[in-house]
Design a protein around this motif. Structure first.
Motif, mmCIF file in Angstrom:
data_model
loop_
_atom_site.group_PDB
_atom_site.id
_atom_site.type_symbol
_atom_site.label_atom_id
_atom_site.label_comp_id
_atom_site.label_asym_id
_atom_site.label_seq_id
_atom_site.Cartn_x
_atom_site.Cartn_y
_atom_site.Cartn_z
ATOM 1 N N LEU A 72 0.709 -1.189 0.096
ATOM 2 C CA LEU A 72 0.123 0.025 -0.038
ATOM 3 C C LEU A 72 0.883 1.267 -0.093
ATOM 4 C CD1 LEU A 72 -2.677 -0.891 2.630
ATOM 5 C CD2 LEU A 72 -3.060 -0.806 0.125
ATOM 6 N N ILE A 73 2.078 1.244 0.491
ATOM 7 C CA ILE A 73 2.834 2.389 0.672
ATOM 8 C C ILE A 73 3.517 2.574 -0.658
ATOM 9 C CG2 ILE A 73 5.182 3.291 1.739
ATOM 10 C CD1 ILE A 73 4.558 1.453 4.014
ATOM 11 N N VAL A 74 3.816 1.649 -1.315
ATOM 12 C CA VAL A 74 4.528 1.700 -2.816
ATOM 13 C C VAL A 74 3.620 1.390 -3.727
ATOM 14 C CG1 VAL A 74 6.577 1.316 -3.969
ATOM 15 C CG2 VAL A 74 6.845 1.320 -1.569
ATOM 16 N N SER A 75 2.780 2.413 -4.143
ATOM 17 C CA SER A 75 2.011 2.051 -5.195
ATOM 18 C C SER A 75 2.402 1.555 -6.674
ATOM 19 C CB SER A 75 0.918 3.338 -5.566
ATOM 20 O OG SER A 75 1.773 4.318 -6.065
ATOM 21 N N GLY A 76 1.801 0.808 -7.211
ATOM 22 C CA GLY A 76 2.128 0.300 -8.766
ATOM 23 C C GLY A 76 3.279 -0.765 -8.871
ATOM 24 N N VAL A 77 3.443 -1.407 -7.588
ATOM 25 C CA VAL A 77 4.397 -2.596 -7.565
ATOM 26 C C VAL A 77 3.871 -3.901 -6.847
ATOM 27 C CG1 VAL A 77 6.479 -1.356 -7.941
ATOM 28 C CG2 VAL A 77 5.812 -1.874 -5.944
ATOM 29 N N ASN B 127 14.386 -6.181 8.404
ATOM 30 C CA ASN B 127 13.841 -7.519 8.003
ATOM 31 C C ASN B 127 12.548 -7.942 8.887
ATOM 32 O OD1 ASN B 127 15.558 -7.415 5.704
ATOM 33 N ND2 ASN B 127 17.171 -8.366 7.025
ATOM 34 N N ASP B 128 12.437 -7.585 9.777
ATOM 35 C CA ASP B 128 11.350 -8.025 10.660
ATOM 36 C C ASP B 128 10.181 -7.127 10.652
ATOM 37 O OD1 ASP B 128 13.016 -10.343 11.540
ATOM 38 O OD2 ASP B 128 13.853 -9.183 13.040
ATOM 39 N N GLY B 129 10.365 -6.133 9.700
ATOM 40 C CA GLY B 129 9.112 -5.138 9.655
ATOM 41 C C GLY B 129 8.949 -4.206 10.788
ATOM 42 N N ARG B 130 10.214 -4.188 11.679
ATOM 43 C CA ARG B 130 10.495 -3.335 12.703
ATOM 44 C C ARG B 130 10.923 -2.174 12.280
ATOM 45 N NH1 ARG B 130 13.804 -4.771 17.952
ATOM 46 N NH2 ARG B 130 11.489 -5.669 18.466
ATOM 47 N N ILE B 131 10.465 -0.608 12.596
ATOM 48 C CA ILE B 131 10.937 0.683 12.275
ATOM 49 C C ILE B 131 12.201 0.911 12.846
ATOM 50 C CG2 ILE B 131 8.749 1.550 11.147
ATOM 51 C CD1 ILE B 131 8.892 3.268 13.722
ATOM 52 N N GLU C 64 4.047 5.203 21.882
ATOM 53 C CA GLU C 64 3.213 6.682 21.338
ATOM 54 C C GLU C 64 2.287 5.874 20.110
ATOM 55 O OE1 GLU C 64 6.538 10.059 22.289
ATOM 56 O OE2 GLU C 64 6.463 9.196 19.950
ATOM 57 N N ILE C 65 1.089 7.051 20.267
ATOM 58 C CA ILE C 65 -0.011 6.751 19.154
ATOM 59 C C ILE C 65 0.280 7.896 18.406
ATOM 60 C CG2 ILE C 65 -2.439 6.576 18.682
ATOM 61 C CD1 ILE C 65 -2.817 5.246 21.386
ATOM 62 N N TYR C 66 0.205 7.762 17.129
ATOM 63 C CA TYR C 66 0.468 8.636 16.041
ATOM 64 C C TYR C 66 -0.838 8.977 15.373
ATOM 65 C CZ TYR C 66 5.161 7.771 17.212
ATOM 66 O OH TYR C 66 6.550 7.743 17.955
ATOM 67 N N LEU C 67 -1.678 9.960 15.831
ATOM 68 C CA LEU C 67 -2.846 10.024 14.923
ATOM 69 C C LEU C 67 -2.816 10.466 13.772
ATOM 70 C CD1 LEU C 67 -5.109 12.005 18.088
ATOM 71 C CD2 LEU C 67 -4.923 9.345 17.595
ATOM 72 N N ILE D 273 6.433 7.346 5.185
ATOM 73 C CA ILE D 273 6.428 7.311 6.514
ATOM 74 C C ILE D 273 4.999 7.578 7.089
ATOM 75 C CG2 ILE D 273 7.098 8.837 8.534
ATOM 76 C CD1 ILE D 273 9.842 9.176 7.034
ATOM 77 N N ARG D 274 4.351 8.532 6.385
ATOM 78 C CA ARG D 274 2.824 9.323 6.979
ATOM 79 C C ARG D 274 2.039 7.779 6.776
ATOM 80 N NH1 ARG D 274 1.081 14.112 7.449
ATOM 81 N NH2 ARG D 274 2.695 14.870 5.716
ATOM 82 N N GLU D 275 2.186 6.996 5.650
ATOM 83 C CA GLU D 275 0.971 6.007 5.423
ATOM 84 C C GLU D 275 1.579 4.851 6.334
ATOM 85 O OE1 GLU D 275 -1.404 5.598 3.237
ATOM 86 O OE2 GLU D 275 -1.175 7.552 2.859
ATOM 87 N N LEU D 276 2.616 4.594 6.826
ATOM 88 C CA LEU D 276 3.138 3.505 7.487
ATOM 89 C C LEU D 276 2.824 3.850 8.980
ATOM 90 C CD1 LEU D 276 4.389 0.714 7.510
ATOM 91 C CD2 LEU D 276 6.558 1.873 7.890
ATOM 92 N N ILE D 277 3.155 4.926 9.547
ATOM 93 C CA ILE D 277 3.189 5.273 11.010
ATOM 94 C C ILE D 277 1.682 6.098 11.329
ATOM 95 C CG2 ILE D 277 4.210 6.637 12.844
ATOM 96 C CD1 ILE D 277 7.067 5.771 11.088
ATOM 97 N N TRP D 278 1.668 7.028 10.827
ATOM 98 C CA TRP D 278 0.241 7.779 11.402
ATOM 99 C C TRP D 278 -1.039 7.020 11.471
ATOM 100 C CZ3 TRP D 278 0.566 13.805 10.173
ATOM 101 C CH2 TRP D 278 1.905 14.182 10.466
#
Length: 121
Positions: free
Chosen positions: A12-17, A99-103, A57-60, A36-41
């Motif tokens: 969803l973050i990287v459209s078209g692939v 590699n584990d999906g952690r930021i 933390e929650i990022y609204l 960043i906005r799509e993944l974290i907020w």
């Protein structure tokens, strides 16, 4: 509950692939401001910064930061996420996925923190 970033989320973050291509293109690379906005907020991130300083933390979606007993405001500046907790200092970090999906929070090419992303409660 830890929720690793799935291939579908990254797609969803990287459209078209395809999802597999998105993972290959995103893991280990710094995310763009939009990624960043799509993944974290709209999500919760729990982890630790340098010195093992734990955070949760929650990022609204509007950029508001909600922590345990405190709040702040996040913004996207170029390809960094910036944090303003009401003091004189605003801290900005690059973000990448491991590699584990952690930021990983990146400052001057060094990892200074990490976090696991989950759905906001």
């Amino acid at each position: 509950m830890r929720l690793s970033v799935s291939l579908a989320s990254i797609a969803l973050i990287v459209s078209g692939v395809s999802a597999g291509q998105a993972l290959a293109q995103t893991v280990g690379e710094r995310l763009t401001g939009n990624e960043i906005r799509e993944l974290i907020w709209g999500h919760q991130v729990q982890g630790a910064m340098a010195g093992d300083q734990a955070y949760s933390e929650i990022y609204l979606p509007n950029g508001e930061i909600v922590g345990d007993g405190y709040s702040g405001q996040a913004s996207i500046e170029g390809d960094t996420m910036c944090f303003d907790y009401g003091g004189d200092d605003v801290s900005c970090y690059g973000v990448r996925l491991d590699n584990d999906g952690r930021i990983e929070w990146i400052e001057e090419d060094s990892v200074v923190g990490y976090g696991d992303i989950s759905d906001a409660p």
